[in-house]
Each structure stands twice: as structure tokens, then as C-alpha cells.
Write an enzyme that holds these catalytic residues in place. Structure first.
Site, mmCIF file in Angstrom:
data_model
loop_
_atom_site.group_PDB
_atom_site.id
_atom_site.type_symbol
_atom_site.label_atom_id
_atom_site.label_comp_id
_atom_site.label_asym_id
_atom_site.label_seq_id
_atom_site.Cartn_x
_atom_site.Cartn_y
_atom_site.Cartn_z
ATOM 1 C CB CYS A 145 27.296 -38.149 -49.991
ATOM 2 S SG CYS A 145 26.464 -36.602 -50.421
ATOM 3 C CB ALA A 189 26.444 -44.727 -47.137
ATOM 4 N N PRO A 190 29.294 -46.126 -47.882
ATOM 5 C CG PRO A 190 30.375 -48.129 -48.431
ATOM 6 C CD PRO A 190 30.022 -46.780 -48.995
ATOM 7 N N GLY A 191 30.875 -45.677 -45.682
ATOM 8 C CA GLY A 191 31.703 -45.283 -44.557
ATOM 9 C C GLY A 191 33.176 -45.618 -44.663
ATOM 10 C CE LYS A 246 36.146 -42.024 -51.223
ATOM 11 N NZ LYS A 246 35.126 -43.053 -51.542
ATOM 12 C CG ASP A 304 19.205 -33.475 -48.937
ATOM 13 O OD1 ASP A 304 20.397 -33.448 -49.315
ATOM 14 O OD2 ASP A 304 18.265 -33.117 -49.671
ATOM 15 C CB CYS A 348 33.348 -43.867 -57.984
ATOM 16 S SG CYS A 348 31.561 -44.035 -57.743
#
Length: 439
Positions: free
Chosen positions: A260, A262-264, A266, A308, A380
Site C-alpha cells: 500500500c 502510494a504516494p511513495g 516512505k 492488491d 495515520c
């Protein structure tokens, strides 16, 4: 003598259209506000559009309560744009430094530009009444929790249950303007060197306390105007999100999965610090494109899969990972100060759905972790059912999983993990739990 800048009504119209896109078309505020601001030729108008959009949504529960006292009857659904314009007008009068007469006049004029000329007298009367009776109107809704804390009732109740000692502070922090925080790419220069570069340009900034790569600017600015941004020297990322790199404890040469992704942010932070065999998985092609763009700008490389993450048979090559970062889909309740539309785009039912998806992802990805490897679970969110309760349930069902202590000098202990409360230490609300697979 310089010509005086004529006031523009277009920003208010663009802001109404953007907020209509959020309310009716289910666009995110980020997407809608950016598109609206792009329609402005003057950068000052673009800045005003964003201020009106973000500010109106940030305070909407309070503005709604005021408006209910100012209207004799609710607005018709067909006139939702007029209602939004009224909220926008109230926001200007209560929270912006625009002179009251200009705020009223330009908001009234926006009715004509929205092809709602009939509403001009209504908008004028409501806003002028608020000017006259503001103290009485504020007092009349002062005991309403939604108006007082500017959050939906269910959100307030969730925090009261989860954080009985902190909920008020968290709600107040959720209405603050977020800091503008950067992540310095140490492949390009040190944080000290970048701070010196900013200082030489007259850009006020300071080092973050908990992230060794973090820098917070005194005043937000267009990221594209940051020195070295185009060359990959720096990225925009909240300090709370930057904590993942340290906690994952990766080392050069490791096989690492960012699920998971996005947005990249990390993914890129890990690659800036280590030479990794990195796989990034993202479900949505549009969001995966953001990862590609960030990797390209930062001159980094990762194997990117649009899939997925929970359906591992569709993308996994069968080789275990030594580190897995699961940045799980969640309610985003910890980032409401940055994305105020979260207050209205989420429902209690969606929180339950998110918790179910998180459990599914944990169960699907755990077998991909090598013995002795570590999985870092991140959200988050500040809701316990997505965080401490989620990890407790996973540990109860997986005897080969052990939670590692996270004594980092930030946040508060929450079950087997550590929670950054909204605004704590200047950071967004993040939850972290690190699980090690027993050999």
C-alpha cells in the site's frame, strides 16, 4: 506610482466549485483545490482559493451551526452552492484578515458569477446579520460539541472513548494549520547543509526533533520553488511519516516490501538511506503513478507492482522478505488538520470497513516475512480499533509474532505499539507497531 490591484471575485467562485466537487462528486479536497487554484492567473488568487477551501472545510461544523441560526429555513438541496458560498462568507468574516466590507461585497458578487443572482440579497442579509450579532450567535451554539470542536459528533465520541485524557487537545490540534515539513535526501546533501542553503536564501527553517532528515519551514511555500526540489534534494513529508525509516530497521542488501505504498514517501525515504531490493505494491494505477514520479525525481529504483497487496498470489515471486512495511489503509483520522475533508468523507461504518481490510492485509502479508524478519504496521489514524486493538487481535492469533518495544522518546504507548497523537511534537497522528517473526 503602482496601479492598485483590483479585487477579484473569481477565487470565491472557484472555491465554491471546488467544495461542490468534494461534497457532490466525492473528490478529495487536495485534488479539487489544486484544480481550482490552477484556474487562477495570479498566484495570490490561487493562494486565496486554497485558503477558502481548506479553511471553510476545517471549520465547517462550526460554520454550519452559525448558519442554522442565521437562516429562517434550511437551504434547498438544489442550492447547495449558495449554502457553500454562505459558509465561505462566514469563514472570511470570522477567520481572515480581509476587510469585512470587501468580504461581504465580493461574496455577494459571486452569486451573479454562479448564475444565482436571486441569492445576492440573501447572502448580503445573512453576512451583515452575522456582523451585527456575532457574539450572540457564537454564544447560542457554544454548548454544541460539533460547533465547539469543529468535528463530527461520532468523531468526537470516538476520541473520548479512546483517549479520555487527550481528546480535547487532539480535537483542537486537528483544527490547527499543519506545519510544512520536508525530508532531506542525504544522498544529495546533509540536513545541516540544506539548512544552511535555506538560510542563505532567507527561508526560515529549523531541524525536526525526532527525524534526523526532517526540516520544518517557518512559512509554507510551493514545493516546486524549494532549492533542489526538481533535482531530488528534498521532498515534502510530515515528520510523523518520516519515523517509519528508523523503525523498520532495514540494512543494505535486504529484500523489503512496502505494501500500500502510494504516494511513495516512505518507499523513497528507505531507498535514500539504504541499498535495498525494494518492492512497492499499490492497488490503484493512478496512485502508483505518483510513486513512479517520486522515484524518478529522486533518481531511485524499486520494483513497482500495481496489484492488491492482499492477493499475494497475483504479484509475489515466492521469495520471503526480511522487512515488510504495511502502511495500512485507514480512516486518516490523524491527518485531519492537513486534510479537513476527512471529517466529512469518513463515517463510523467506513472505520469498521478499514479495520477489516487492515486485518486482511496483516494476515495475507505475514506469511511473506522471513523468520527473524520484521513487519512495521503503520496507520495515520488515532482510533484504537485501527491501531492497538488491531495489533492485539493479530498477536492473539499468531503465536509466531512478537511485538518489539518502541521507546523512541515520542508519542504515547498504545498497546503493543506507539501512538503519535494529533499535533503531538508538531507531527500528524501516526500509529506504529513493529512485529518480529520468531524463527
Amino acid at each position: 506610482m503602482m496601479a492598485q490591484r483590483r479585487p477579484s471575485h473569481a477565487p470565491r467562485v472557484l472555491a465554491v466549485q471546488a467544495l461542490m466537487a468534494v461534497a457532490v462528486e466525492d473528490q478529495t479536497l487536495t485534488q479539487a483545490a489544486e484544480q481550482a487554484a490552477a484556474g487562477c492567473k495570479d498566484p495570490r488568487d490561487a493562494a486565496l482559493v486554497k485558503e477558502l477551501c481548506y479553511g471553510t472545510l476545517r471549520w465547517q461544523p462550526r460554520l454550519d451551526a452559525w448558519l442554522a441560526k442565521l437562516l429562517q429555513r434550511p437551504m434547498k438541496p438544489a442550492d447547495q452552492d449558495v449554502k457553500i458560498l454562505l459558509l465561505l462568507g462566514l469563514y472570511q468574516l470570522a477567520y481572515l484578515r480581509i476587510p469585512d466590507h470587501a468580504a461581504v461585497q465580493q461574496t455577494v458578487e459571486a452569486c451573479r458569477l454562479l448564475d444565482k443572482s436571486w441569492a445576492a440579497s440573501l447572502v448580503n442579509a445573512v453576512l451583515r446579520r452575522f456582523q451585527r450579532e456575532r457574539a450572540e450567535i457564537e454564544a447560542a451554539v457554544a454548548e454544541d460539541p460539533e460547533a465547539r470542536y469543529a468535528h463530527p459528533k461520532w468523531f468526537i465520541e470516538e476520541l473520548q472513548r479512546d483517549w479520555p485524557e487527550h481528546w480535547q487537545t487532539m480535537l483542537e490540534a486537528g483544527n490547527e494549520r499543519p506545519p510544512f515539513t520536508l525530508r532531506v535526501n542525504r544522498r544529495v546533501q546533509s540536513r545541516a547543509d540544506y539548512l544552511a542553503k535555506l538560510d542563505a536564501l532567507g527561508i526560515a527553517a529549523q531541524a525536526c526533533e525526532h527525524s534526523p532528515d526532517g526540516v520544518t519551514l517557518g512559512v509554507p511555500m510551493d514545493a516546486k520553488l524549494l532549492p533542489g526540489f526538481a533535482e531530488g534534494a528534498v521532498s515534502v513529508q510530515d515528520e510523523g511519516a518520516q519515523l517509519a525509516e528508523q523503525l523498520l530497521d532495514a540494512a543494505d542488501g535486504m529484500r523489503v516490501l512496502d505494501a500500500c505504498a502510494a504516494p511513495g514517501g516512505k518507499t523513497c525515504h528507505l531507498l535514500e538511506r539504504h541499498a535495498l531490493q525494494m518492492t512497492a505494491v499499490e492497488l490503484e494505477a493512478r496512485r502508483a503513478q505518483r510513486i513512479r514520479e517520486n522515484l524518478t525525481r529522486l533518481k531511485l529504483d524499486a520494483q513497482l507492482k500495481v496489484a492488491d497487496a492482499a492477493q499475494v498470489q497475483s504479484w509475489w515471486d515466492g521469495e520471503p522478505y526480511q522487512r515488510i512495511l504495511l502502511d495500512a489503509p485507514c480512516s486518516a483520522s490523524g491527518v485531519v488538520r492537513r486534510h479537513p475533508d476527512v471529517k466529512f468523507r469518513r463515517t463510523p461504518g467506513e472505520v469498521v470497513t478499514a479495520a477489516g481490510l487492515q486485518a486482511k492485509l496483516l494476515g495475507a502479508l505475514w506469511p511473506l516475512l522471513a523468520p527473524g524478519g520484521k513487519l512495521l504496521y503503520v496507520t495515520c489514524s488515532v482510533f484504537q480499533r485501527e491501531n492497538a486493538a488491531q495489533i492485539a487481535a493479530f498477536l492473539a492469533g499468531h503465536p509466531d509474532a512478537a511485538a518489539l518495544p518502541l521507546h523512541q522518546g515520542w508519542g504515547v504507548t498504545a498497546g503493543a505499539g506507539q501512538q503519535v497523537l494529533t499535533g503531538q511534537g508538531g507531527m500528524d497522528g501516526f500509529y506504529y507497531a513493529c512485529l518480529e517473526k520468531r524463527g
